[in-house]
Design a protein around this motif. Sequence first.
Motif, short mmCIF file in Angstrom:
data_model
loop_
_atom_site.label_atom_id
_atom_site.label_comp_id
_atom_site.label_asym_id
_atom_site.label_seq_id
_atom_site.Cartn_x
_atom_site.Cartn_y
_atom_site.Cartn_z
N VAL A 104 55.53 48.59 40.09
CA VAL A 104 55.60 47.06 40.45
C VAL A 104 55.12 46.22 42.06
CG1 VAL A 104 57.66 45.26 41.35
CG2 VAL A 104 58.13 47.03 39.11
N GLN A 105 55.21 46.85 42.52
CA GLN A 105 54.05 46.47 44.18
C GLN A 105 52.79 45.90 43.92
OE1 GLN A 105 54.92 49.31 47.31
NE2 GLN A 105 57.15 49.23 47.41
N LYS A 106 52.14 47.28 42.55
CA LYS A 106 51.06 46.54 42.37
C LYS A 106 50.75 45.89 41.66
CE LYS A 106 47.08 49.46 40.62
NZ LYS A 106 46.47 50.77 40.42
N ALA A 107 51.49 45.90 40.59
CA ALA A 107 51.32 44.46 39.66
C ALA A 107 51.75 42.72 40.89
CB ALA A 107 52.96 44.25 38.84
N GLU A 108 52.72 42.97 41.56
CA GLU A 108 52.94 41.86 42.33
C GLU A 108 51.85 41.41 43.38
OE1 GLU A 108 56.86 42.34 43.62
OE2 GLU A 108 57.80 41.73 41.29
N LYS A 109 51.41 41.99 43.60
CA LYS A 109 50.34 42.53 45.24
C LYS A 109 48.82 41.54 44.47
CE LYS A 109 47.26 44.69 47.55
NZ LYS A 109 47.00 45.98 47.85
N ASN A 110 48.77 41.72 42.90
CA ASN A 110 47.99 41.22 41.86
C ASN A 110 48.43 39.70 41.61
OD1 ASN A 110 45.56 43.10 42.66
ND2 ASN A 110 47.21 44.24 42.62
N SER A 111 49.17 39.18 41.67
CA SER A 111 50.00 37.79 41.40
C SER A 111 49.79 38.15 39.57
CB SER A 111 48.75 37.20 41.16
OG SER A 111 48.58 36.97 42.24
#
Length: 117
Positions: free
Chosen positions: A19-26
Amino acid sequence: MSDHKAFSFVFSKIYSLYVQKAEKNSRTEAEVIQIICWLTGYNSNGLTNQIESENYLATFFAEAPTINSNVSLIKGVVCEVHVEDIEEPLMRKIRYLDKLIDELAKGKSMEKILRSL
């Protein structure tokens, strides 16, 4: 099955990293959930139960309702290894999920990530 260290990682911790990886990349948590459910056959309640149970990755995949029949379409490199060349079935499933999340973070459309034909 070998005793690879990754098999004993707690799924909820890996999920939060996804989730962090996804959100970091919008991208969104909803997209991460959609990918995981597509791959494993879990519905949102089943996925929530897995996260709350703090099961290991091995248990998470062992209890998955069904692995998507289009996984053979997932190709490419994760951690310097071609996912299609991984022989250990559990490790291949883990890397499939890693690859799909990588594709999400790199901006691929959900249609392409989910191998819509």
